[in-house]
Motif scaffolding. Structure first.
Motif, PDB file in Angstrom:
ATOM      1  N   UNK A 109       0.835  -1.207   0.000  1.00  0.00           N
ATOM      2  CA  UNK A 109       0.000   0.000   0.000  1.00  0.00           C
ATOM      3  C   UNK A 109       0.871   1.259   0.000  1.00  0.00           C
ATOM      4  N   UNK A 110       1.971   1.228   0.751  1.00  0.00           N
ATOM      5  CA  UNK A 110       2.881   2.361   0.779  1.00  0.00           C
ATOM      6  C   UNK A 110       3.441   2.632  -0.614  1.00  0.00           C
ATOM      7  N   UNK A 111       3.830   1.562  -1.306  1.00  0.00           N
ATOM      8  CA  UNK A 111       4.360   1.697  -2.661  1.00  0.00           C
ATOM      9  C   UNK A 111       3.321   2.300  -3.597  1.00  0.00           C
ATOM     10  N   UNK A 112       2.053   1.858  -3.454  1.00  0.00           N
ATOM     11  CA  UNK A 112       0.982   2.389  -4.303  1.00  0.00           C
ATOM     12  C   UNK A 112       0.792   3.894  -4.089  1.00  0.00           C
ATOM     13  N   UNK A 113       0.796   4.314  -2.808  1.00  0.00           N
ATOM     14  CA  UNK A 113       0.579   5.724  -2.500  1.00  0.00           C
ATOM     15  C   UNK A 113       1.741   6.586  -2.982  1.00  0.00           C
ATOM     16  N   UNK A 114       2.965   6.106  -2.804  1.00  0.00           N
ATOM     17  CA  UNK A 114       4.130   6.859  -3.262  1.00  0.00           C
ATOM     18  C   UNK A 114       4.108   7.002  -4.781  1.00  0.00           C
ATOM     19  N   UNK A 115       3.790   5.903  -5.467  1.00  0.00           N
ATOM     20  CA  UNK A 115       3.723   5.959  -6.934  1.00  0.00           C
ATOM     21  C   UNK A 115       2.655   6.935  -7.398  1.00  0.00           C
ATOM     22  N   UNK A 157       1.518   9.558  -5.729  1.00  0.00           N
ATOM     23  CA  UNK A 157       1.892  10.938  -5.394  1.00  0.00           C
ATOM     24  C   UNK A 157       2.838  11.546  -6.416  1.00  0.00           C
ATOM     25  N   UNK A 158       3.517  10.698  -7.186  1.00  0.00           N
ATOM     26  CA  UNK A 158       4.455  11.197  -8.184  1.00  0.00           C
ATOM     27  C   UNK A 158       3.751  11.690  -9.447  1.00  0.00           C
ATOM     28  N   UNK A 159       2.520  11.242  -9.653  1.00  0.00           N
ATOM     29  CA  UNK A 159       1.812  11.616 -10.888  1.00  0.00           C
ATOM     30  C   UNK A 159       0.507  12.352 -10.633  1.00  0.00           C
ATOM     31  N   UNK A 160       0.024  12.342  -9.399  1.00  0.00           N
ATOM     32  CA  UNK A 160      -1.254  13.002  -9.101  1.00  0.00           C
ATOM     33  C   UNK A 160      -1.272  13.414  -7.633  1.00  0.00           C
TER      34      UNK A 160
END
Length: 573
Positions: free
Chosen positions: A544-550, A552-555
Motif C-alpha cells: 500500500x505504501x508503494x501504491x501511495x508513493x507511486x 503521489x508522483x503523478x497526481x
C-alpha cells in the motif's frame, strides 16, 4: 449423486466417524505421540510416514503428499465413488442418509432410481453370453474369436457375448423403461428396436464390476465397425475405461497401466499374460481418464499405432496429462510398427518381446521435445524461437513443482533462453517492496496452510486484516472460503473443512497446499500463525505504501490518502 446432501449431515458424519478406527481396520496403525503412524498405503516406503490425527479427523503422508478425511480415504483406498463412501460411513455410524436436495438446473429424471438400469444391463450381459453359446447364427462370431486367437476361458473372463441379427431379440417381457434408459433399445415413432444386432458384444464394467454399457463389433458390413452404448445416467464415456475393473481385480495397485485403443487389444494382451491394459471407449484420452488412472498407479504408458491417427491420439493424451504431471508420476509413449496393433504384435512376437518394447517406451520429456523439434532447425534463431513458443504454451499447463522446473531447464538447454517468465503469471502482480524487489510468497503460503491444518486459528484474524486478506488475487478467494466456513462452525476440524472445499473452485489450491504437509508441531501452530499474520500484514503495508508513493508522483493525494501515507511512514510528514 442426483442432488447434494445437506452440509450439516456431511459435517456430522465426519464428526461421528473415528478416522483412526476406520483406517486401522484397513492399514494397521501404531501410536506415535498424539497421532498414529503407518507405512503409506498409497506409495511404497520402508519407513512409516503416513500420519493419522484423531483430533483433526485427517490423514497426511509426508512421503507422497496423500491427505484427506474419512470420505477421501475410502475413495482413494477402496476406489469408492463419493456417494459410495458416504453410504459406507453412514452405515458404520448407524445413521440414515437424508434426502438429497436437488442441484440447481439438474434434470428431474436424474433423481430416478438407477438400480433397474444396472439390473437390466446385467441381464442383457447374461443374455448375450447365452446367445453366443446357443444361437445358430453365432457360429460366425465364434469363428472370428478363434481366428483372433481368443480362448473360451478369456472370453468367459471378459463376458463376451453375441447380439443376434434382427430387430427385436431382447426378451419382450423385460421392462421397457430401463431398456430405453440403458440404451439397449431405441425408441422411434412409438416403436422400439434393439440397438445391437449381429455383433460380438463386449460388456463395459465400472470399477465396482457393474455393467454400465456395451461395445459391439459388427460381423457384417454395417457401420460403424464398433458401436458403443450411448451416454446414459450410468455410462459416461469420458470417465470410464474398458478393462479397468478386470485389471484391478488381478492387481489392486498396479506398477503401471498400459492404455491401448481397442477392446480386443486389452483382451489379447491379457490372454498373453499382460494384465495391466485398459482402453478408452471410442473417445480421446481425457484429463479425467488420466486422473482416474493416477489414483491406482504412478506410471501410465500410452500404446498407440504408429500411423498418423496413432500419433495424433498420443499427442492428445499428452495434452490431457500435462495438468496432472508432477514429481512421482510418469507417462510414457510406445508407438507400434506400421500396420501392427497390440493384439497382432504380441501374437507375433510373444510376451517377453512386447514387455521389452514397453520398457523402451519414451518418457514424456523426450516425446514432447522430440515431437516439437521434428520439423524445426534448431541451428537457426527462427527454429529455436518457434520451439520456445510452442513448448512454453505446453509447459505452462504443468503444475508448479520439480518436474516443471526440470522441463523448463531442458527447454532452456535447447533454445538458449534462460528462465522466461510465464506470460499467464506476470511477476509484476506479486507483492513488492517500495524498492521494487519481489517479496517471497512464503508468508502467504504459511498463513493459508496453517489455516487449512487448524481452522480454529481463523479466530485470531482481526476484522481489519481479514478484509485485506481476501483481496489478494491468488490466496484471497481460498481465504474467503475458509473464513466463510469457520464463521458457520464453532469447532471446525481440518476434516470438515477439507470436505467443504472439495468441490469449490478453490479446492485444487487447497489440495496442493495440503500435499506439501506441515512440520510445525501442534503446540507451535498458534505462534507460527501469528508470525505469518504479522509478516503478511507487513507485506500488505509495504504494498500500500508503494501504491501511495507511486500515485503521489503523478497526481495529488486526497486528504485521507495523505493521512494514510503519514501513518504508514511512521507519522512523518
Amino acid at each position: 449423486m442426483a442432488g447434494r446432501l445437506p452440509r450439516e449431515f456431511i459435517d456430522d458424519l465426519i464428526a461421528r466417524i473415528d478416522i483412526v478406527d476406520l483406517i486401522d481396520a484397513r492399514v494397521p496403525l501404531k501410536k506415535s505421540g498424539s497421532n498414529f503412524m503407518a507405512r503409506c498405503p498409497f506409495h511404497s516406503e520402508k519407513t512409516p510416514s503416513f500420519s493419522v490425527s484423531r483430533e483433526k479427523q485427517f490423514y497426511h503422508c509426508f512421503g507422497c503428499g496423500a491427505h484427506g478425511n474419512a470420505i477421501s480415504f475410502l475413495m482413494d483406498y477402496e476406489r469408492q465413488s463419493f456417494p459410495e463412501a458416504v453410504e459406507t460411513l453412514a452405515a458404520l455410524a448407524g445413521i440414515d442418509l437424508p434426502k438429497a436436495t436437488a442441484t440447481p438446473g439438474a434434470n428431474p429424471s436424474a433423481s430416478l432410481q438407477l438400480q433397474p438400469v444396472y439390473d437390466i444391463l446385467e441381464r442383457a450381459a447374461g443374455f448375450y453370453v447365452q446367445q453366443l453359446r446357443d444361437h445358430p447364427d453365432a457360429e460366425q462370431a465364434k469363428v472370428y474369436l478363434l481366428k483372433r486367437g481368443l480362448t473360451g476361458e478369456i472370453a468367459r473372463h471378459y463376458g463376451l457375448g453375441y447380439a443376434p441379427p434382427g430387430w427385436n431379440n431382447l426378451p419382450a417381457d423385460w421392462p421397457r423403461a430401463p431398456l430405453i434408459q440403458s440404451g439397449l433399445i431405441i425408441e422411434k415413432d412409438r416403436s422400439c428396436y434393439d440397438r445391437f444386432r449381429h455383433r460380438i458384444m463386449f460388456p463395459i464394467r465400472d470399477r465396482r464390476g457393474r455393467v454400465i454399457g456395451f461395445g459391439g463389433r459388427t460381423l457384417g458390413e454395417e457401420t460403424p465397425k464398433y458401436l458403443n452404448s450411448p451416454e446414459t445416467e450410468v455410462f459416461k464415456k469420458g470417465k470410464e475405461l474398458y478393462g479397468l475393473h478386470e485389471l484391478l481385480e488381478s492387481a489392486p495397485r498396479p506398477r503401471r497401466i498400459l492404455v491401448v485403443e481397442g477392446y480386443l487389444d486389452v483382451i489379447a494382451l491379457a490372454q498373453h499374460g499382460v494384465h495391466d491394459a485398459v482402453a478408452t471407449l471410442g473417445t480421446s484420452t481425457s484429463t479425467e481418464h488420466v486422473r482416474l488412472l493416477f489414483r491406482f498407479t504412478r506410471e501410465i504408458v500410452f500404446c498407440f499405432d504408429g500411423d498418423t491417427a496413432g500419433r495424433k491420439a498420443a499427442w492428445r493424451a499428452l495434452e490431457a496429462s500435462l495438468p496432472l504431471l508432477q514429481e512421482g508420476r510418469e507417462i510414457r509413449f510406445m508407438h507400434l510398427p506400421t500396420g501392427e496393433d497390440p493384439d497382432s504384435l504380441i501374437r507375433q512376437e510373444g510376451r517377453e518381446a512386447f514387455e521389452r518394447r514397453i520398457g523402451q517406451s519414451s518418457p514424456c520429456s523426450d516425446y514432447l521435445f522430440r515431437t516439437l523439434q521434428r520439423d524445426l532447425d534448431l541451428r537457426s534463431v527462427e527454429g529455436r524461437a518457434t520451439l520456445q513458443k510452442q513448448a512454453r504454451e505446453l509447459l505452462d499447463r504443468l503444475p508448479v513443482g520439480v518436474f516443471k522446473t526440470l522441463m523448463e531447464q531442458r527447454l532452456s538447454e535447447l533454445t538458449g533462453v534462460v528462465n522466461p517468465a510465464p506470460a499467464s503469471k506476470p511477476v509484476e502482480n506479486r507483492p513488492r517492496h517500495s524498492s521494487g524487489q519481489v517479496r517471497s510468497p512464503s508468508a502467504w503460503r504459511n498463513l493459508v496452510t496453517l489455516l487449512l491444518h487448524q481452522p480454529r486459528l481463523a479466530g485470531l484474524i482481526s476484522p481489519e486484516i481479514r478484509a485485506q486478506l481476501t483481496k489478494n488475487p491468488r490466496a484471497g478467494p481460498l481465504i474467503a472460503r475458509i473464513l466463510e466456513y469457520t464463521d458457520l462452525r464453532k469447532t471446525p476440524t481440518p476434516g470438515m473443512l477439507f470436505e467443504y472445499l472439495r468441490e469449490t473452485p478453490e479446492g485444487e489450491l487447497a489440495r496442493n497446499l495440503l500435499k506439501r504437509g506441515l512440520l510445525t508441531p501442534e503446540e507451535g501452530m498458534e505462534r507460527e500463525f501469528v508470525d505469518a499474520l504479522d509478516r503478511v500484514g507487513a507485506l500488505l503495508r509495504d504494498e500500500r505504501l508503494s501504491q501511495l508513493i507511486d500515485k503521489s508522483k503523478v497526481a495529488q493525494l486526497t486528504d485521507s490518502e495523505r493521512e494514510e501515507l503519514r501513518k504508514l511512514t511512521g507519522g512523518k510528514s
